[in-house]
Write a protein that holds these residues in place. Structure first.
Motif, mmCIF file in Angstrom:
data_model
loop_
_atom_site.group_PDB
_atom_site.id
_atom_site.type_symbol
_atom_site.label_atom_id
_atom_site.label_comp_id
_atom_site.label_asym_id
_atom_site.label_seq_id
_atom_site.Cartn_x
_atom_site.Cartn_y
_atom_site.Cartn_z
ATOM 1 N N VAL A 127 6.077 3.710 -8.532
ATOM 2 C CA VAL A 127 6.537 4.948 -8.820
ATOM 3 C C VAL A 127 6.002 5.394 -10.042
ATOM 4 N N LEU A 128 5.668 4.604 -11.135
ATOM 5 C CA LEU A 128 4.829 5.157 -12.242
ATOM 6 C C LEU A 128 3.421 5.815 -11.702
ATOM 7 N N ASP A 129 2.698 5.162 -10.561
ATOM 8 C CA ASP A 129 1.537 5.898 -10.260
ATOM 9 C C ASP A 129 1.596 6.964 -9.733
ATOM 10 N N LEU A 130 3.009 7.370 -9.250
ATOM 11 C CA LEU A 130 3.074 8.739 -8.687
ATOM 12 C C LEU A 130 2.810 10.060 -10.017
ATOM 13 N N ARG A 131 2.647 9.587 -11.033
ATOM 14 C CA ARG A 131 2.657 10.542 -12.233
ATOM 15 C C ARG A 131 0.978 10.808 -12.076
ATOM 16 N N TYR A 132 0.018 9.930 -11.779
ATOM 17 C CA TYR A 132 -1.363 10.089 -11.831
ATOM 18 C C TYR A 132 -2.029 10.688 -10.685
ATOM 19 N N PRO A 133 -2.735 11.975 -10.521
ATOM 20 C CA PRO A 133 -3.182 12.424 -9.395
ATOM 21 C C PRO A 133 -4.172 11.555 -8.692
ATOM 22 N N VAL A 134 -4.878 10.494 -9.386
ATOM 23 C CA VAL A 134 -5.816 9.725 -8.841
ATOM 24 C C VAL A 134 -5.257 8.439 -8.067
ATOM 25 N N ARG A 135 -3.956 8.233 -8.593
ATOM 26 C CA ARG A 135 -3.283 7.075 -7.870
ATOM 27 C C ARG A 135 -2.169 7.506 -7.043
ATOM 28 N N ARG A 136 -1.859 8.859 -6.884
ATOM 29 C CA ARG A 136 -0.743 9.337 -6.086
ATOM 30 C C ARG A 136 -0.835 9.221 -4.605
ATOM 31 N N GLU A 137 -1.995 9.315 -4.045
ATOM 32 C CA GLU A 137 -2.091 9.236 -2.697
ATOM 33 C C GLU A 137 -1.666 7.932 -2.064
ATOM 34 N N ARG A 138 -2.218 6.976 -2.548
ATOM 35 C CA ARG A 138 -1.933 5.287 -2.401
ATOM 36 C C ARG A 138 -0.156 5.173 -2.733
ATOM 37 N N ALA A 139 0.127 5.431 -3.812
ATOM 38 C CA ALA A 139 1.334 5.282 -4.109
ATOM 39 C C ALA A 139 2.430 6.088 -3.088
ATOM 40 N N LEU A 140 2.078 7.099 -2.733
ATOM 41 C CA LEU A 140 3.072 7.863 -1.885
ATOM 42 C C LEU A 140 3.013 7.149 -0.504
ATOM 43 N N LEU A 141 1.657 6.730 -0.007
ATOM 44 C CA LEU A 141 1.700 5.807 1.318
ATOM 45 C C LEU A 141 2.663 4.598 1.200
ATOM 46 N N GLU A 142 2.361 3.927 -0.064
ATOM 47 C CA GLU A 142 3.048 2.528 0.209
ATOM 48 C C GLU A 142 4.602 2.922 -0.045
ATOM 49 N N LEU A 143 4.959 3.605 -1.212
ATOM 50 C CA LEU A 143 6.514 3.805 -1.294
ATOM 51 C C LEU A 143 6.946 4.387 -0.210
ATOM 52 N N SER A 144 6.354 5.315 0.700
ATOM 53 C CA SER A 144 6.886 5.980 1.885
ATOM 54 C C SER A 144 7.164 4.646 2.970
ATOM 55 N N LYS A 145 6.176 3.993 3.103
ATOM 56 C CA LYS A 145 6.316 2.794 4.152
ATOM 57 C C LYS A 145 7.309 1.673 3.870
ATOM 58 N N LYS A 146 7.680 1.618 2.402
ATOM 59 C CA LYS A 146 8.470 0.449 1.922
ATOM 60 C C LYS A 146 9.855 0.940 1.405
ATOM 61 N N ARG A 147 9.863 2.188 1.897
ATOM 62 C CA ARG A 147 11.182 2.877 1.470
ATOM 63 C C ARG A 147 12.493 2.252 1.772
ATOM 64 N N GLU A 148 12.588 1.708 2.825
ATOM 65 C CA GLU A 148 13.786 1.194 3.461
ATOM 66 C C GLU A 148 14.056 -0.156 3.082
ATOM 67 N N LEU A 149 12.961 -0.798 2.493
ATOM 68 C CA LEU A 149 13.269 -2.193 1.963
ATOM 69 C C LEU A 149 14.003 -2.219 0.647
ATOM 70 N N PHE A 150 13.838 -1.151 -0.223
ATOM 71 C CA PHE A 150 14.418 -0.937 -1.531
ATOM 72 C C PHE A 150 15.902 -0.100 -1.366
ATOM 73 N N GLN A 151 17.006 -0.659 -1.413
ATOM 74 C CA GLN A 151 18.165 0.000 -1.251
ATOM 75 C C GLN A 151 18.439 0.851 -2.255
ATOM 76 N N ASP A 152 18.048 0.882 -3.503
ATOM 77 C CA ASP A 152 18.242 1.881 -4.438
ATOM 78 C C ASP A 152 16.747 2.347 -5.131
ATOM 79 N N LEU A 153 15.871 2.860 -4.182
ATOM 80 C CA LEU A 153 14.533 3.276 -4.359
ATOM 81 C C LEU A 153 14.798 4.882 -4.882
ATOM 82 N N ALA A 154 15.807 5.421 -4.402
ATOM 83 C CA ALA A 154 16.166 6.788 -4.587
ATOM 84 C C ALA A 154 16.619 7.111 -6.396
ATOM 85 N N PRO A 155 17.492 6.248 -6.902
ATOM 86 C CA PRO A 155 17.858 6.137 -8.324
ATOM 87 C C PRO A 155 16.417 6.034 -9.152
ATOM 88 N N LEU A 156 15.693 5.237 -8.548
ATOM 89 C CA LEU A 156 14.601 4.629 -9.501
ATOM 90 C C LEU A 156 13.433 6.236 -9.276
#
Length: 151
Positions: free
Chosen positions: A44-73
């Motif tokens: 989530v912190l990596d989303l702030r940085y354009p050079v890290r964003r693509e990987r962070a988007l992919l990983e969070l999107s793949k794992k979003r169902e694992l974290f029940q409160d990802l939305a508030p984070l």
């Protein structure tokens, strides 16, 4: 760091408040959940940085169902929603005429999946709507390309 994140932030589980401290799987599972949560927080912190964003988007999107409160984070982390909106707005020029590359499509779909996570969570749903974020999605819905209808 991340602030205002609910204490119930947990990995997996079906009920609310199923954090690592209430796990019946022992200390090993608690440590594993804590380390996975740290990974999610770092992504989530990596989303702030354009050079890290693509990987962070992919990983969070793949794992979003694992974290029940990802939305508030996502909602309560400084700059995260702005970064997701930036990904969406960046795509506007290639929507009409449709010139979206597969890489651009994957990236914006991952951002949209994370916004869907925020929109569907009971703690962030009204915040999402009150912030008028669905207005940013209108260009995706207002397509007139015949190619899209012939698929």
């Amino acid at each position: 760091m991340v602030r205002n994140v609910p204490q119930s932030l947990s990995v997996g589980g079906s009920g609310r408040g199923g954090g690592a401290s209430s796990s019946s799987h022992g200390a090993g599972a608690s440590i594993n959940m804590d380390s996975q949560m740290q990974v999610a927080e770092q992504l989530v912190l990596d989303l702030r940085y354009p050079v890290r964003r693509e990987r962070a988007l992919l990983e969070l999107s793949k794992k979003r169902e694992l974290f029940q409160d990802l939305a508030p984070l996502l909602w309560n982390s400084f700059g995260t929603i702005a970064a997701l909106l930036q990904e969406i707005v960046f795509i506007y020029p290639v929507l009409s005429p449709p010139n979206l590359t597969p890489a651009q499509s994957n990236r914006v779909c991952n951002a949209l999946a994370l916004l869907q996570c925020v929109a569907s969570h009971p703690d962030t749903r009204m915040l999402f709507l009150n912030a008028h974020i669905p207005l940013y999605l209108y260009p995706f819905l207002n397509t007139t390309s015949q190619d899209l209808w012939n698929i």
